[in-house]
Design a protein around this motif. Structure first.
Motif, PDB file in Angstrom:
ATOM      1  N   ASP A  79       0.840  -1.202   0.000  1.00 23.66           N
ATOM      2  CA  ASP A  79       0.000   0.000   0.000  1.00 23.66           C
ATOM      3  C   ASP A  79       0.879   1.258   0.000  1.00 23.66           C
ATOM      4  O   ASP A  79       0.600   2.222  -0.718  1.00 23.66           O
ATOM      5  CB  ASP A  79      -0.914   0.018   1.235  1.00 23.66           C
ATOM      6  CG  ASP A  79      -1.815  -1.199   1.317  1.00 23.66           C
ATOM      7  OD1 ASP A  79      -2.338  -1.602   0.259  1.00 23.66           O
ATOM      8  OD2 ASP A  79      -1.978  -1.741   2.421  1.00 23.66           O
ATOM      9  N   ILE A  80       1.907   1.230   0.827  1.00 26.00           N
ATOM     10  CA  ILE A  80       2.835   2.364   0.891  1.00 26.00           C
ATOM     11  C   ILE A  80       3.538   2.544  -0.445  1.00 26.00           C
ATOM     12  O   ILE A  80       3.672   3.655  -0.956  1.00 26.00           O
ATOM     13  CB  ILE A  80       3.854   2.146   2.034  1.00 26.00           C
ATOM     14  CG1 ILE A  80       3.124   1.974   3.373  1.00 26.00           C
ATOM     15  CG2 ILE A  80       4.847   3.307   2.104  1.00 26.00           C
ATOM     16  CD1 ILE A  80       4.006   1.466   4.496  1.00 26.00           C
ATOM     17  N   ASN A  81       3.970   1.419  -1.025  1.00 24.07           N
ATOM     18  CA  ASN A  81       4.669   1.469  -2.305  1.00 24.07           C
ATOM     19  C   ASN A  81       3.768   2.035  -3.408  1.00 24.07           C
ATOM     20  O   ASN A  81       4.216   2.823  -4.250  1.00 24.07           O
ATOM     21  CB  ASN A  81       5.150   0.079  -2.693  1.00 24.07           C
ATOM     22  CG  ASN A  81       5.925   0.069  -3.989  1.00 24.07           C
ATOM     23  OD1 ASN A  81       7.024   0.604  -4.069  1.00 24.07           O
ATOM     24  ND2 ASN A  81       5.354  -0.533  -5.023  1.00 24.07           N
ATOM     25  N   ALA A  82       2.493   1.649  -3.387  1.00 27.10           N
ATOM     26  CA  ALA A  82       1.562   2.149  -4.405  1.00 27.10           C
ATOM     27  C   ALA A  82       1.427   3.663  -4.309  1.00 27.10           C
ATOM     28  O   ALA A  82       1.377   4.362  -5.326  1.00 27.10           O
ATOM     29  CB  ALA A  82       0.197   1.485  -4.242  1.00 27.10           C
ATOM     30  N   TYR A  83       1.379   4.183  -3.087  1.00 28.74           N
ATOM     31  CA  TYR A  83       1.282   5.637  -2.910  1.00 28.74           C
ATOM     32  C   TYR A  83       2.557   6.321  -3.404  1.00 28.74           C
ATOM     33  O   TYR A  83       2.496   7.288  -4.172  1.00 28.74           O
ATOM     34  CB  TYR A  83       1.050   5.984  -1.437  1.00 28.74           C
ATOM     35  CG  TYR A  83       0.978   7.475  -1.206  1.00 28.74           C
ATOM     36  CD1 TYR A  83      -0.235   8.139  -1.250  1.00 28.74           C
ATOM     37  CD2 TYR A  83       2.133   8.230  -0.972  1.00 28.74           C
ATOM     38  CE1 TYR A  83      -0.304   9.515  -1.069  1.00 28.74           C
ATOM     39  CE2 TYR A  83       2.074   9.594  -0.800  1.00 28.74           C
ATOM     40  CZ  TYR A  83       0.861  10.227  -0.847  1.00 28.74           C
ATOM     41  OH  TYR A  83       0.794  11.590  -0.689  1.00 28.74           O
ATOM     42  N   LEU A  84       3.710   5.822  -2.968  1.00 27.78           N
ATOM     43  CA  LEU A  84       4.976   6.462  -3.348  1.00 27.78           C
ATOM     44  C   LEU A  84       5.197   6.401  -4.860  1.00 27.78           C
ATOM     45  O   LEU A  84       5.699   7.353  -5.458  1.00 27.78           O
ATOM     46  CB  LEU A  84       6.144   5.793  -2.622  1.00 27.78           C
ATOM     47  CG  LEU A  84       6.152   5.915  -1.092  1.00 27.78           C
ATOM     48  CD1 LEU A  84       7.352   5.175  -0.515  1.00 27.78           C
ATOM     49  CD2 LEU A  84       6.157   7.366  -0.646  1.00 27.78           C
ATOM     50  N   THR A  85       4.790   5.297  -5.474  1.00 26.97           N
ATOM     51  CA  THR A  85       4.943   5.154  -6.921  1.00 26.97           C
ATOM     52  C   THR A  85       4.130   6.194  -7.674  1.00 26.97           C
ATOM     53  O   THR A  85       4.512   6.630  -8.765  1.00 26.97           O
ATOM     54  CB  THR A  85       4.532   3.732  -7.359  1.00 26.97           C
ATOM     55  OG1 THR A  85       5.360   2.773  -6.690  1.00 26.97           O
ATOM     56  CG2 THR A  85       4.694   3.546  -8.865  1.00 26.97           C
ATOM     57  N   SER A  86       3.007   6.609  -7.083  1.00 25.28           N
ATOM     58  CA  SER A  86       2.180   7.633  -7.724  1.00 25.28           C
ATOM     59  C   SER A  86       2.813   9.018  -7.643  1.00 25.28           C
ATOM     60  O   SER A  86       2.409   9.928  -8.366  1.00 25.28           O
ATOM     61  CB  SER A  86       0.788   7.671  -7.078  1.00 25.28           C
ATOM     62  OG  SER A  86       0.835   8.232  -5.768  1.00 25.28           O
ATOM     63  N   LYS A  87       3.814   9.174  -6.773  1.00 23.43           N
ATOM     64  CA  LYS A  87       4.459  10.471  -6.572  1.00 23.43           C
ATOM     65  C   LYS A  87       5.872  10.541  -7.145  1.00 23.43           C
ATOM     66  O   LYS A  87       6.398  11.639  -7.338  1.00 23.43           O
ATOM     67  CB  LYS A  87       4.527  10.791  -5.068  1.00 23.43           C
ATOM     68  CG  LYS A  87       3.188  10.811  -4.348  1.00 23.43           C
ATOM     69  CD  LYS A  87       2.317  11.966  -4.799  1.00 23.43           C
ATOM     70  CE  LYS A  87       1.008  12.003  -4.020  1.00 23.43           C
ATOM     71  NZ  LYS A  87       0.112  13.088  -4.503  1.00 23.43           N
ATOM     72  N   VAL A  88       6.481   9.381  -7.370  1.00 20.37           N
ATOM     73  CA  VAL A  88       7.881   9.331  -7.789  1.00 20.37           C
ATOM     74  C   VAL A  88       7.975   8.554  -9.101  1.00 20.37           C
ATOM     75  O   VAL A  88       7.415   7.459  -9.222  1.00 20.37           O
ATOM     76  CB  VAL A  88       8.764   8.644  -6.723  1.00 20.37           C
ATOM     77  CG1 VAL A  88      10.216   8.588  -7.182  1.00 20.37           C
ATOM     78  CG2 VAL A  88       8.645   9.359  -5.388  1.00 20.37           C
ATOM     79  N   LEU A  89       8.693   9.107 -10.062  1.00 23.09           N
ATOM     80  CA  LEU A  89       8.879   8.434 -11.348  1.00 23.09           C
ATOM     81  C   LEU A  89      10.137   7.574 -11.307  1.00 23.09           C
ATOM     82  O   LEU A  89      11.219   8.056 -10.986  1.00 23.09           O
ATOM     83  CB  LEU A  89       8.992   9.465 -12.472  1.00 23.09           C
ATOM     84  CG  LEU A  89       7.736  10.301 -12.727  1.00 23.09           C
ATOM     85  CD1 LEU A  89       8.018  11.408 -13.727  1.00 23.09           C
ATOM     86  CD2 LEU A  89       6.596   9.430 -13.223  1.00 23.09           C
ATOM     87  N   GLY A  90       9.966   6.288 -11.633  1.00 24.71           N
ATOM     88  CA  GLY A  90      11.110   5.382 -11.621  1.00 24.71           C
ATOM     89  C   GLY A  90      11.500   4.963 -10.214  1.00 24.71           C
ATOM     90  O   GLY A  90      10.728   5.086  -9.260  1.00 24.71           O
ATOM     91  N   GLN A  91      12.699   4.435 -10.077  1.00 19.35           N
ATOM     92  CA  GLN A  91      13.290   4.008  -8.797  1.00 19.35           C
ATOM     93  C   GLN A  91      12.442   2.968  -8.076  1.00 19.35           C
ATOM     94  O   GLN A  91      12.259   3.018  -6.859  1.00 19.35           O
ATOM     95  CB  GLN A  91      13.542   5.218  -7.887  1.00 19.35           C
ATOM     96  CG  GLN A  91      14.284   6.365  -8.523  1.00 19.35           C
ATOM     97  CD  GLN A  91      15.664   5.990  -9.068  1.00 19.35           C
ATOM     98  OE1 GLN A  91      16.139   4.890  -8.829  1.00 19.35           O
ATOM     99  NE2 GLN A  91      16.290   6.889  -9.808  1.00 19.35           N
ATOM    100  N   ALA A  92      11.933   1.982  -8.823  1.00 23.50           N
ATOM    101  CA  ALA A  92      11.055   0.966  -8.247  1.00 23.50           C
ATOM    102  C   ALA A  92      11.724   0.210  -7.105  1.00 23.50           C
ATOM    103  O   ALA A  92      11.098  -0.049  -6.067  1.00 23.50           O
ATOM    104  CB  ALA A  92      10.598  -0.007  -9.333  1.00 23.50           C
ATOM    105  N   GLY A  93      12.992  -0.171  -7.279  1.00 18.70           N
ATOM    106  CA  GLY A  93      13.682  -0.914  -6.233  1.00 18.70           C
ATOM    107  C   GLY A  93      13.836  -0.117  -4.952  1.00 18.70           C
ATOM    108  O   GLY A  93      13.647  -0.648  -3.850  1.00 18.70           O
TER     109      GLY A  93
END
Length: 371
Positions: A9-23
């Motif tokens: 859930d946290i990752n889904a939120y951060l992914t919506s705010k940050v481009l790239g850097q999945a790892g």
């Protein structure tokens, strides 16, 4: 807490705010989960060139706390520069200096009149981001850096997760202000330290080139797009620190083994690719393109940037691996400067039924880059 936030859930939120850097986002999501659920914090060390998104990730974490009422207790977050902790200040050790920053943020969020218990709880829920930790290396230009060593030791004391006494003013049950010694349990804080570590890139690269150990550079194939639309495939050796870094390299750089070992994860930021750079240009709040469009709109001019022009800007920025997304601003501001000064003198400005339109195409970008 009324809602169970899982790492995904946290990752889904951060992914919506940050481009790239999945790892990186996956690692930090686990650390945040531990922090907000009262588990031992998984401190994280960020390593990445300027412009790869370290500050963006820190801001996204802060926004995550702000956007969820269930996390109000964790909204105390400070971002400080490691260099501000380096100089000696008479009568104040480095841990106290950091605690004062945390306390100031707590009082800004919660008000000035806090009991010792309230202040202690709020400070222990804090997320502390220390930027430019690469500048507190134990060695600078081959010589011992005393301030760097002592600052690493100061941070080490906090990262070890011990109770540290902190004296400050609180109110008692009767509302009377008094001084109190608060035992702050630093194991409950989440520490995120980061830096560009630019010399680390050179250090490891030189070691590989000179074959000082068994590590070897790997060849890869790249597609190079030409302004006329054709493509060329070439074999190159592209160095990515993530593929070669070892902990021993950090020690050689000047980070003490005791300091590095206090981080549960080392997150290496990838160089941004063309698609990420394009999205940053189009969607980032601080994108120079968005600011430029507002500027021309004020003049009654609609600014358009063609897809091929954007591709060429992104490809050129991608080659400047040391400054990442900042290369977009450098290229674009240089490109658009003459148009901003006098758009009417450019043949790229045409009058249409909907008004004046300035179109920056691939040719305009290629001409600028060639100059």
């Amino acid at each position: 807490m009324s809602r169970m936030f899982l790492p995904r859930d946290i990752n889904a939120y951060l992914t919506s705010k940050v481009l790239g850097q999945a790892g990186v986002l996956r690692l930090i999501s686990v650390s945040i989960y531990k922090h907000i659920h009262g588990l031992k914090a998984g401190n994280v060390l960020f390593i990445g060139n300027s412009g790869t998104g370290k500050t963006t990730v820190m801001r996204a974490i802060n926004q995550f706390y702000e956007d969820h009422d269930e996390l109000a207790a964790f909204r105390t977050m400070v971002i400080i520069n490691a260099n501000t902790l380096a100089p000696e200040v008479e009568g104040e050790d480095r841990a106290t200096r950091l605690f004062r920053r945390i306390e100031a943020r707590v009082r800004a969020l919660c008000g000035g009149d806090l009991t010792a218990a309230q202040l202690k709880a709020a400070m222990e829920n804090a997320t502390v981001c220390v930027d430019e930790v690469d500048k507190i290396s134990a060695r600078v230009s081959g010589k011992a850096n005393v301030e760097g060593i002592t600052t690493q030791y100061a941070l080490l004391t906090l990262l070890e997760g011990e109770d540290i006494l902190y004296r400050t003013e609180v109110v008692d049950e009767d509302g009377v202000r008094r001084l109190a010694d608060i035992a702050v349990d630093t194991s409950k804080l989440l520490f995120i330290c980061g830096g560009a570590f630019e010399e680390l890139f050179d250090q490891v690269y030189t070691l590989l080139v000179n074959r000082k150990d068994e590590r070897r550079l790997k060849e890869t194939s790249e597609v190079d797009r030409q302004p006329d639309g054709t493509v060329k495939v070439r074999t190159v050796v592209r160095f990515k620190l993530k593929d070669y870094l070892r902990l021993s390299d950090m020690f050689t750089y000047g980070m003490m083994p005791q300091f590095v070992s206090r981080f549960s994860s080392i997150a290496l930021f990838e160089e941004l690719g063309r698609e990420e750079l394009k999205k940053i240009m189009l969607t980032a709040d601080d994108s120079p393109l968005r600011a430029s469009r507002d500027y021309f709109k004020h003049m009654g001019v609609t600014l358009r940037l063609t897809d091929k022009a954007l591709d060429l800007i992104a490809e050129h920025a991608m080659k400047n691996t040391r400054i990442g997304a900042r290369a977009l601003r450098e290229i674009y501001t240089g490109l658009i400067a003459d148009y901003e000064f006098d758009p009417s003198s450019s043949p790229k400005l045409v009058t249409t039924d909907s008004g004046q339109v300035l179109t920056i195409d691939q040719e305009a970008v290629a001409d600028y880059l060639a100059g």
